[in-house]
Design a protein around this motif. Structure first.
Motif, PDB file in Angstrom:
ATOM      1  N   ARG A 282       0.833  -1.203   0.000  1.00  0.00           N
ATOM      2  CA  ARG A 282       0.000   0.000   0.000  1.00  0.00           C
ATOM      3  C   ARG A 282       0.874   1.261   0.000  1.00  0.00           C
ATOM      4  NH1 ARG A 282      -4.019  -0.349  -2.423  1.00  0.00           N
ATOM      5  NH2 ARG A 282      -5.002   1.396  -1.345  1.00  0.00           N
ATOM      6  N   LEU A 283       1.986   1.234   0.718  1.00  0.00           N
ATOM      7  CA  LEU A 283       2.862   2.399   0.721  1.00  0.00           C
ATOM      8  C   LEU A 283       3.330   2.724  -0.693  1.00  0.00           C
ATOM      9  CD1 LEU A 283       4.524   4.601   2.052  1.00  0.00           C
ATOM     10  CD2 LEU A 283       6.238   2.886   2.638  1.00  0.00           C
ATOM     11  N   ALA A 284       3.645   1.691  -1.466  1.00  0.00           N
ATOM     12  CA  ALA A 284       4.043   1.934  -2.852  1.00  0.00           C
ATOM     13  C   ALA A 284       2.916   2.612  -3.628  1.00  0.00           C
ATOM     14  CB  ALA A 284       4.428   0.615  -3.516  1.00  0.00           C
ATOM     15  N   SER A 285       1.667   2.208  -3.378  1.00  0.00           N
ATOM     16  CA  SER A 285       0.549   2.829  -4.088  1.00  0.00           C
ATOM     17  C   SER A 285       0.340   4.270  -3.642  1.00  0.00           C
ATOM     18  CB  SER A 285      -0.736   2.016  -3.886  1.00  0.00           C
ATOM     19  OG  SER A 285      -1.217   2.118  -2.559  1.00  0.00           O
ATOM     20  N   TYR A 286       0.585   4.564  -2.361  1.00  0.00           N
ATOM     21  CA  TYR A 286       0.444   5.944  -1.889  1.00  0.00           C
ATOM     22  C   TYR A 286       1.490   6.848  -2.540  1.00  0.00           C
ATOM     23  CZ  TYR A 286      -2.017   3.457   1.889  1.00  0.00           C
ATOM     24  OH  TYR A 286      -2.844   2.636   2.609  1.00  0.00           O
ATOM     25  N   LEU A 287       2.742   6.362  -2.603  1.00  0.00           N
ATOM     26  CA  LEU A 287       3.791   7.155  -3.222  1.00  0.00           C
ATOM     27  C   LEU A 287       3.519   7.386  -4.705  1.00  0.00           C
ATOM     28  CD1 LEU A 287       6.862   5.520  -1.473  1.00  0.00           C
ATOM     29  CD2 LEU A 287       6.138   7.894  -1.214  1.00  0.00           C
ATOM     30  N   SER A 288       3.014   6.373  -5.383  1.00  0.00           N
ATOM     31  CA  SER A 288       2.679   6.529  -6.799  1.00  0.00           C
ATOM     32  C   SER A 288       1.570   7.560  -6.989  1.00  0.00           C
ATOM     33  CB  SER A 288       2.254   5.187  -7.398  1.00  0.00           C
ATOM     34  OG  SER A 288       3.328   4.273  -7.388  1.00  0.00           O
ATOM     35  N   ALA A 289       0.543   7.502  -6.118  1.00  0.00           N
ATOM     36  CA  ALA A 289      -0.563   8.446  -6.233  1.00  0.00           C
ATOM     37  C   ALA A 289      -0.111   9.868  -5.933  1.00  0.00           C
ATOM     38  CB  ALA A 289      -1.695   8.038  -5.292  1.00  0.00           C
ATOM     39  N   ILE A 290       0.684  10.044  -4.896  1.00  0.00           N
ATOM     40  CA  ILE A 290       1.181  11.378  -4.540  1.00  0.00           C
ATOM     41  C   ILE A 290       1.962  11.982  -5.693  1.00  0.00           C
ATOM     42  CG2 ILE A 290       2.963  12.498  -3.134  1.00  0.00           C
ATOM     43  CD1 ILE A 290       0.333  12.383  -1.678  1.00  0.00           C
ATOM     44  N   ASN A 291       2.729  11.145  -6.396  1.00  0.00           N
ATOM     45  CA  ASN A 291       3.561  11.631  -7.494  1.00  0.00           C
ATOM     46  C   ASN A 291       2.752  12.181  -8.662  1.00  0.00           C
ATOM     47  OD1 ASN A 291       6.268  11.991  -8.521  1.00  0.00           O
ATOM     48  ND2 ASN A 291       5.823  10.368  -9.988  1.00  0.00           N
ATOM     49  N   THR A 292       1.468  11.832  -8.742  1.00  0.00           N
ATOM     50  CA  THR A 292       0.635  12.320  -9.851  1.00  0.00           C
ATOM     51  C   THR A 292      -0.031  13.653  -9.528  1.00  0.00           C
ATOM     52  OG1 THR A 292      -1.438  11.261  -9.116  1.00  0.00           O
ATOM     53  CG2 THR A 292       0.092   9.926 -10.438  1.00  0.00           C
ATOM     54  N   LEU A 293       0.040  14.110  -8.280  1.00  0.00           N
ATOM     55  CA  LEU A 293      -0.741  15.272  -7.865  1.00  0.00           C
ATOM     56  C   LEU A 293      -0.004  16.584  -8.171  1.00  0.00           C
ATOM     57  CD1 LEU A 293      -2.047  14.014  -4.401  1.00  0.00           C
ATOM     58  CD2 LEU A 293      -3.152  13.844  -6.645  1.00  0.00           C
ATOM     59  N   PRO A 294      -0.747  17.664  -8.440  1.00  0.00           N
ATOM     60  CA  PRO A 294      -0.124  18.964  -8.716  1.00  0.00           C
ATOM     61  C   PRO A 294       0.246  19.691  -7.434  1.00  0.00           C
ATOM     62  CG  PRO A 294      -2.504  19.149  -8.920  1.00  0.00           C
ATOM     63  CD  PRO A 294      -2.221  17.698  -8.634  1.00  0.00           C
ATOM     64  N   ILE A 295       1.179  19.122  -6.687  1.00  0.00           N
ATOM     65  CA  ILE A 295       1.599  19.669  -5.402  1.00  0.00           C
ATOM     66  C   ILE A 295       3.122  19.724  -5.367  1.00  0.00           C
ATOM     67  CG2 ILE A 295      -0.437  18.854  -4.141  1.00  0.00           C
ATOM     68  CD1 ILE A 295       1.284  16.487  -3.177  1.00  0.00           C
TER      69      ILE A 295
END
Length: 308
Positions: A282-295
């Motif tokens: 799940r941590l890998a999925s969180y990091l992947s999702a965060i990387n797509t955000l405009p932040i």
């Protein structure tokens, strides 16, 4: 392999994800020398450059002197010595004489309380050891007063910060994520991306049974985003990475300011497995999702589950 070892490996090998946004850690253990040593040793191999720590007026007395901030100054000097920049969350927990309505997390600071004096001394003693500051944490969830009362407190604090430390980035006070996640789940119909959960039932819970509460939170957050004085808006994102892009998009509709994620992580307590292999996945999925955000910045919550 322990959960901590898996966390280290995932963050190290996710190096490309750290380029944009920058990944930090929210609330690493820093209470004493032993905890500080542990945290600095753990953060170094992750190449973490940003941390978020907390400060509360209730720890310093009603009219603190610079000497009363010695424990905070020691923490900040140790973090600065390790090359870390600090987002300081000033929690709305004050001495009883300064409080009106209260709960376990915060209080409504009285209009006649010396809030400005406390903040002035705080800002004078922290020196160059912080680069960003925020007032309150998850005010939309934990603050015991009204939206207007939070706005008034934030305005009092912002006036002091702009006058005493205009160089600091002023971050809005920790939005829990409920408003944006409600939009993503119930109006966009986004897939939460948690395969082990019964999402039809949770949609009933959040989109129908919890609709009125969630709509009140949306109204409060959108109002504060629209009128408060701040440099960066912030949001907390947990558990359901499939909802995060639309939650951030909802916030962008109400602000022209940049957005930071000042807490992110998971899994959902009591609803998802707790074994280390699942948490690592799940941590890998969180990091992947965060990387797509405009932040520009995101703080993982948190370095350890057990503060000891």
């Amino acid at each position: 392999m322990t959960l901590r070892a898996l966390l280290l490996l995932l963050l190290v090998f996710a190096a490309p994800l750290r380029a944009d946004p920058a990944i930090g850690i929210a609330f690493p253990p820093v209470r004493d020398a032993a905890q500080m040593g542990f945290s600095l040793a753990a953060l170094a191999p992750l190449d973490i450059r940003h941390v978020r720590i907390a400060e509360a007026w209730e720890r310093r007395g009603l009219t603190p002197t610079p000497e009363d901030f010695a424990p905070l100054i020691a923490r900040l000097e140790a973090l600065a010595g390790a090359g870390l920049s600090v987002l300081l969350t000033v929690e709305l927990r004050a001495p009883p004489a300064a409080c009106g309505a209260s709960n376990a997390h915060a209080c409504v600071i009285r209009g006649d309380a010396p809030f400005e004096a406390y903040l002035t001394t705080l800002l004078q003693v922290v020196g160059p050891h912080i680069d960003a500051i925020q007032i309150g944490n998850e005010w939309d969830h934990r603050f015991p007063g009204t939206t207007s009362e939070f706005l008034a407190l934030h305005a009092r604090a912002a006036a002091v910060i702009r006058a005493v430390r205009p160089d600091l980035t002023l971050v809005l006070g920790g939005v829990s994520g409920r408003a944006g996640l409600y939009h993503a789940l119930c109006f966009v119909g986004a897939n939460p991306a948690i395969p082990v959960l019964d999402w039809p039932e949770l949609r009933q819970q959040h989109c129908i049974r919890g609709a009125s509460r969630n709509e009140r939170v949306q109204a409060a957050v959108s109002a504060v985003l629209s009128v408060a004085d701040y440099d960066v808006a912030d949001i907390h994102l947990y558990d359901a990475p499939g909802l995060w892009p639309d939650a951030v998009a909802w916030m962008q509709a109400y602000t022209q300011a940049p957005i930071w994620v000042t807490e992110f992580g998971g899994p959902m307590p009591g609803a998802e497995p707790t074994d280390p292999a699942y948490q690592a996945e799940r941590l890998a999925s969180y990091l992947s999702a965060i990387n797509t955000l405009p932040i520009a910045r995101a703080y993982y919550f948190k370095l350890t589950d057990d503060p000891a």
